[in-house]
Design a protein around this motif. Structure first.
Motif: not given
Lengths: 106, 113
Positions: A38, A42-44
């Protein structure tokens, strides 16, 4: 209840200094262990899935391994662009560890 | 590539407001999830849905509800926002079946003042 614990909480490395991140788990009947990266804001992003003890997966400078109780994410000769938070999770309830925040200094 | 889109990157709401967070995925995934992420606590599961009109509570459902009227869309609802719901909210989806990874959106950072 399934438990996922990651260590260390934070890790600072010099560029080129190899190390390992740990993910220990207690689940009844592991159906898969996942590693994610991640970046801030931001998203994983999915990296690897491991399904059984002894399994290994590699991607560039990263190698993930799995035993019956824990998984390791080995980082070989890291670069500054490897700086991120690394998360692990177990299937199928998708319970996550708190993550390891990796910083690689040039 | 799977795309999971969260409608807002940043939201600022007042205490007591009803808040809707929207998530859409384009890969016909059966399963969808809502997490919140807080420093030091990692990702915590709020609700998930195995299919349309189905929902299951996660670890921290209090103060939240969800709606899944269409397969591609999963909404998280804060019935009456409170300051302790200030957080990063992440939506994810995956195909049904054992041992498949989640695909995440880029998150909605919600601030409740």
């Amino acid at each position: 209840e399934d438990q996922v614990t990651q260590s260390p909480e934070a890790l600072r490395l010099q560029e080129g200094e190899s190390s390992s991140l740990n993910c220990s788990y207690t689940v009844s009947g592991l159906r898969g262990l996942f590693w994610y990266r991640q970046d801030p804001g931001k998203g994983p992003e999915f990296l690897f899935t491991l399904y059984s003890a002894g399994e290994e997966k590699e991607k560039e400078r990263l190698k993930a391994t799995l035993t019956k109780k824990e998984s390791f994410l080995h980082i070989t000769a890291p670069k500054p662009e490897d700086s991120a938070t690394y998360l692990c999770a177990v299937a199928d309830d998708m319970r996550f560890g708190a993550g390891t925040r990796l910083t690689v200094k040039p | 590539d799977v795309k999971v889109t969260q409608s807002s990157r940043y939201l600022v709401k007042r205490t007591g407001e009803k808040v809707f967070l929207e998530c859409v995925q384009d890969m016909d995934h059966e399963n969808m999830f809502w997490y919140r992420q807080d420093p030091g606590l990692g990702l915590r599961l709020i609700y998930f849905s195995y299919d349309v009109k189905m929902k299951e509570k996660g670890d921290i459902p209090e103060g939240y509800s969800v709606s899944r009227e269409k397969k591609e869309r999963f909404s998280l609802i804060l019935e009456s926002a409170s300051t302790n719901q200030t957080s990063m909210y992440l939506c994810a989806s995956r195909s049904s079946g054992t041992g498949l990874p989640l695909h995440f959106g880029n998150g909605t950072r919600l601030t409740v003042t």
